[in-house]
Design a protein around this motif. Structure first.
Motif, PDB file in Angstrom:
ATOM      1  N   TYR A 307       0.816  -1.209   0.000  1.00 45.67           N
ATOM      2  CA  TYR A 307       0.000   0.000   0.000  1.00 45.67           C
ATOM      3  C   TYR A 307       0.855   1.267   0.000  1.00 45.67           C
ATOM      4  CZ  TYR A 307      -5.085   0.148   0.195  1.00 45.67           C
ATOM      5  OH  TYR A 307      -6.407   0.216  -0.141  1.00 45.67           O
ATOM      6  N   SER A 308       1.885   1.265   0.794  1.00 45.35           N
ATOM      7  CA  SER A 308       2.698   2.488   0.911  1.00 45.35           C
ATOM      8  C   SER A 308       3.781   2.529  -0.160  1.00 45.35           C
ATOM      9  CB  SER A 308       3.352   2.545   2.291  1.00 45.35           C
ATOM     10  OG  SER A 308       4.353   1.543   2.399  1.00 45.35           O
ATOM     11  N   ASN A 309       4.274   3.722  -0.421  1.00 43.41           N
ATOM     12  CA  ASN A 309       5.387   3.860  -1.360  1.00 43.41           C
ATOM     13  C   ASN A 309       6.624   3.147  -0.843  1.00 43.41           C
ATOM     14  OD1 ASN A 309       3.769   5.373  -3.006  1.00 43.41           O
ATOM     15  ND2 ASN A 309       4.688   7.351  -2.496  1.00 43.41           N
ATOM     16  N   GLU A 310       6.830   3.208   0.495  1.00 40.50           N
ATOM     17  CA  GLU A 310       7.993   2.540   1.078  1.00 40.50           C
ATOM     18  C   GLU A 310       7.942   1.036   0.827  1.00 40.50           C
ATOM     19  OE1 GLU A 310       7.341   6.392   3.027  1.00 40.50           O
ATOM     20  OE2 GLU A 310       6.039   4.665   2.622  1.00 40.50           O
ATOM     21  N   ALA A 311       6.757   0.458   0.939  1.00 37.33           N
ATOM     22  CA  ALA A 311       6.631  -0.985   0.696  1.00 37.33           C
ATOM     23  C   ALA A 311       6.901  -1.318  -0.760  1.00 37.33           C
ATOM     24  CB  ALA A 311       5.234  -1.460   1.095  1.00 37.33           C
ATOM     25  N   LYS A 312       6.457  -0.473  -1.654  1.00 39.71           N
ATOM     26  CA  LYS A 312       6.720  -0.703  -3.082  1.00 39.71           C
ATOM     27  C   LYS A 312       8.219  -0.729  -3.363  1.00 39.71           C
ATOM     28  CE  LYS A 312       2.377   1.393  -4.790  1.00 39.71           C
ATOM     29  NZ  LYS A 312       1.704   1.539  -3.496  1.00 39.71           N
ATOM     30  N   VAL A 313       8.941   0.176  -2.696  1.00 34.84           N
ATOM     31  CA  VAL A 313      10.394   0.239  -2.884  1.00 34.84           C
ATOM     32  C   VAL A 313      11.087  -0.930  -2.197  1.00 34.84           C
ATOM     33  CG1 VAL A 313      12.481   1.589  -2.390  1.00 34.84           C
ATOM     34  CG2 VAL A 313      10.391   2.750  -3.156  1.00 34.84           C
ATOM     35  N   ASP A 314      10.733  -1.174  -0.932  1.00 33.43           N
ATOM     36  CA  ASP A 314      11.436  -2.188  -0.139  1.00 33.43           C
ATOM     37  C   ASP A 314      11.157  -3.612  -0.606  1.00 33.43           C
ATOM     38  OD1 ASP A 314      12.433  -0.136   1.371  1.00 33.43           O
ATOM     39  OD2 ASP A 314      10.994  -0.378   3.018  1.00 33.43           O
ATOM     40  N   VAL A 315       9.891  -3.900  -0.961  1.00 28.17           N
ATOM     41  CA  VAL A 315       9.506  -5.275  -1.299  1.00 28.17           C
ATOM     42  C   VAL A 315       9.694  -5.582  -2.782  1.00 28.17           C
ATOM     43  CG1 VAL A 315       7.607  -6.951  -1.296  1.00 28.17           C
ATOM     44  CG2 VAL A 315       7.872  -5.356   0.622  1.00 28.17           C
ATOM     45  N   LEU A 316       9.338  -4.610  -3.624  1.00 32.43           N
ATOM     46  CA  LEU A 316       9.327  -4.870  -5.068  1.00 32.43           C
ATOM     47  C   LEU A 316      10.442  -4.136  -5.819  1.00 32.43           C
ATOM     48  CD1 LEU A 316       5.476  -4.658  -5.631  1.00 32.43           C
ATOM     49  CD2 LEU A 316       6.849  -6.713  -5.334  1.00 32.43           C
ATOM     50  N   HIS A 317      11.239  -3.378  -5.066  1.00 32.69           N
ATOM     51  CA  HIS A 317      12.385  -2.680  -5.655  1.00 32.69           C
ATOM     52  C   HIS A 317      11.969  -1.667  -6.732  1.00 32.69           C
ATOM     53  CE1 HIS A 317      14.535  -5.690  -3.410  1.00 32.69           C
ATOM     54  NE2 HIS A 317      13.987  -6.651  -4.130  1.00 32.69           N
ATOM     55  N   VAL A 318      10.821  -1.014  -6.497  1.00 33.18           N
ATOM     56  CA  VAL A 318      10.403   0.078  -7.374  1.00 33.18           C
ATOM     57  C   VAL A 318      11.407   1.224  -7.242  1.00 33.18           C
ATOM     58  CG1 VAL A 318       8.637   1.859  -7.671  1.00 33.18           C
ATOM     59  CG2 VAL A 318       7.971  -0.539  -7.386  1.00 33.18           C
ATOM     60  N   ASP A 319      11.703   1.880  -8.328  1.00 33.74           N
ATOM     61  CA  ASP A 319      12.681   2.970  -8.355  1.00 33.74           C
ATOM     62  C   ASP A 319      12.106   4.221  -7.676  1.00 33.74           C
ATOM     63  OD1 ASP A 319      14.654   4.776  -8.899  1.00 33.74           O
ATOM     64  OD2 ASP A 319      14.319   4.829 -11.072  1.00 33.74           O
ATOM     65  N   PRO A 320      12.735   4.706  -6.588  1.00 35.38           N
ATOM     66  CA  PRO A 320      12.229   5.911  -5.903  1.00 35.38           C
ATOM     67  C   PRO A 320      12.153   7.125  -6.821  1.00 35.38           C
ATOM     68  CG  PRO A 320      13.882   4.793  -4.560  1.00 35.38           C
ATOM     69  CD  PRO A 320      13.909   4.131  -5.911  1.00 35.38           C
ATOM     70  N   ASP A 321      13.090   7.246  -7.752  1.00 40.44           N
ATOM     71  CA  ASP A 321      13.060   8.387  -8.664  1.00 40.44           C
ATOM     72  C   ASP A 321      11.821   8.344  -9.563  1.00 40.44           C
ATOM     73  OD1 ASP A 321      15.408   9.370  -7.654  1.00 40.44           O
ATOM     74  OD2 ASP A 321      16.667   8.331  -9.123  1.00 40.44           O
ATOM     75  N   THR A 322      11.444   7.143  -9.994  1.00 40.41           N
ATOM     76  CA  THR A 322      10.240   6.995 -10.813  1.00 40.41           C
ATOM     77  C   THR A 322       8.995   7.327  -9.995  1.00 40.41           C
ATOM     78  OG1 THR A 322      11.343   5.224 -12.045  1.00 40.41           O
ATOM     79  CG2 THR A 322       8.974   5.435 -12.354  1.00 40.41           C
ATOM     80  N   LEU A 323       8.999   6.929  -8.743  1.00 45.65           N
ATOM     81  CA  LEU A 323       7.884   7.266  -7.850  1.00 45.65           C
ATOM     82  C   LEU A 323       7.718   8.774  -7.715  1.00 45.65           C
ATOM     83  CD1 LEU A 323       7.932   4.782  -4.829  1.00 45.65           C
ATOM     84  CD2 LEU A 323       5.945   5.429  -6.178  1.00 45.65           C
ATOM     85  N   ARG A 324       8.833   9.467  -7.505  1.00 46.74           N
ATOM     86  CA  ARG A 324       8.767  10.919  -7.345  1.00 46.74           C
ATOM     87  C   ARG A 324       8.328  11.590  -8.639  1.00 46.74           C
ATOM     88  NH1 ARG A 324      13.182   9.902  -3.790  1.00 46.74           N
ATOM     89  NH2 ARG A 324      14.659   9.863  -5.546  1.00 46.74           N
ATOM     90  N   ALA A 325       8.762  11.049  -9.755  1.00 46.89           N
ATOM     91  CA  ALA A 325       8.463  11.690 -11.046  1.00 46.89           C
ATOM     92  C   ALA A 325       7.032  11.453 -11.496  1.00 46.89           C
ATOM     93  CB  ALA A 325       9.440  11.179 -12.107  1.00 46.89           C
TER      94      ALA A 325
END
Length: 420
Positions: A307-325
């Motif tokens: 649900y959270s952005n942190e979980a997307k990054v930590d669990v699925l290795h989503v790129d934080p820069d892409t999230l911000r953009a």
């Protein structure tokens, strides 16, 4: 032969419990080619019971009634049906002994006087002995009709139907057959589907009826034929279903009576393919739908509810820069989520969802109901942005169906590519 099912109980009418008995009974009657023409839920009052029986007699040959056979004062079914059939209630010694034995075996102490009333049965009825409970069933024939009165407790009702009622009905049933053919379609609405097959439907013989059974994202077609020549029914019905399936080829996922999730589980299991999910706005609903199907363990690897952005990054290795953009609700992010789930769970396919399910949380750029869905396959990843309305429950269901549909379409595309 036609049947009517009547369920008795205020608890059904006021929504305290759901009537699952009727659906189960109808399923048991189908193999006997007995067609259910009416299902009714009524209150436990003499007027309602009398009226329901009177109307059922005009519609059906078989009347099956569940509920209202308890020993308390609010259960008036037995006295009412005794009056309806111009008979009396008598206390059956064998049933009374059975009820007493149940109390002793369960260690409940002395049996209350009120429970002795469960041994009161119609004087002119056949007793349907209830080996798994205290309330017996009753069956009788009048005016050429077959009646069975059964307890409403599901496991007791099921025992009596399987062991007492169905054997009776097999002896009564004449040689009238009911044959069904089924087609499950996705990606086409009911009205468009009907338009595409209108000419076929217009030429169907009168003994074949077509029912449209739509749900979110899919339409089930049921062809039903009734007659005395089973081979003719089957041949004619299958021929019509074949023509319709050929016309709707791109939208057909199954030719049997099953759910879309069952098709996916069975197909992936047979092909040795695996699936995982990465869900935000659907909150695990996709994985719930898949794992509810027997055999899912052969093809489902795992799920991440992030649900959270942190979980997307930590669990699925989503790129934080892409999230911000682009933000969490974007095709760029759901694609990364799907690819991350596929890698994390070592699956062949993965579905990812992120959206604003509602009723709040929307913005001018990303309104409530905006959902992004992605599917990562063996060879490619695809994504889509969808816009629904301000209904959280429906939005979750629609996003779930969108994910499953995209999964199926990508799977079919990749299967065709393998053969070219």
């Amino acid at each position: 032969m036609n049947a009517e099912i009547i369920t008795i109980g205020d608890e059904i009418l006021n929504g305290q419990i759901i009537d699952t008995n009727s659906a189960w009974i109808a399923q048991q009657l189908a193999p006997l080619h007995i067609r259910v023409v009416q299902i009714s839920s009524i209150s436990d009052t003499p007027q309602a019971i009398h009226g329901a029986l009177e109307q059922a007699e005009q519609r059906a040959d078989i009347i099956l009634v569940t509920g209202g056979l308890g020993p308390t004062k609010d259960d008036v079914t037995k006295s009412t049906i005794a009056s309806y059939f111009n008979t009396t209630l008598v206390r059956n010694a064998q049933v009374l002994a059975h009820v007493q034995q149940l109390f002793e075996r369960l260690g409940r102490g002395d049996m209350p006087e009120i429970n002795k009333q469960q041994a009161d049965v119609l004087a002119n009825a056949d007793i349907l002995f209830n080996d798994v409970g205290t309330a017996p069933g009753m069956a009788l024939r009048q005016h050429g009709k077959y009646y069975a009165f059964l307890p409403g407790v599901p496991f007791e009702m099921k025992f009596l139907i399987e062991n007492r009622v169905l054997p009776d009905l097999r002896r009564l049933q004449p040689q009238l057959f009911v044959y069904n053919a089924h087609i499950l379609t996705i990606g086409i609405g009911e009205s468009h589907l009907a338009q595409q097959i209108a000419d076929i439907e217009d030429t169907m013989p009168p003994f074949v009826k077509l029912a449209y059974l739509p749900k979110l994202g899919l339409v089930r077609l049921r062809f039903t034929a009734i007659g005395t020549d089973y081979d003719q029914l089957k041949s004619a019905t299958d021929n019509i279903a074949d023509m319709v399936a050929s016309r709707l080829a791109d939208n057909v996922v199954a030719r049997q009576d099953c759910s879309f999730e069952e098709v996916i589980v069975q197909t992936f299991g047979e092909r040795g393919l695996s699936l995982s999910t990465a869900e935000s706005c659907t909150g695990g609903n996709i994985s719930t739908q898949i794992t509810a199907i027997a055999g899912a363990s052969k093809m489902f690897q795992g799920a991440a509810v992030v649900y959270s952005n942190e979980a997307k990054v930590d669990v699925l290795h989503v790129d934080p820069d892409t999230l911000r953009a682009h933000g969490a609700v974007s095709e760029q992010i759901v694609e990364q989520m799907a690819i991350g789930a596929k890698a994390t769970f070592h699956s062949d396919y993965a579905i990812a969802t992120s959206g604003i399910a509602g009723p709040g949380g929307g913005t001018a750029d990303k309104p409530v109901g905006m959902v992004c869905v992605a599917v990562a396959g063996r060879y490619e990843t695809c994504s889509k942005t969808l816009y629904y309305k301000n209904d959280r429950g429906i939005n979750i269901q629609r996003a779930t169906m969108a994910g499953l549909t995209m999964l199926w379409n990508l799977f079919q595309k990749e299967e065709r590519a393998k053969m070219e």
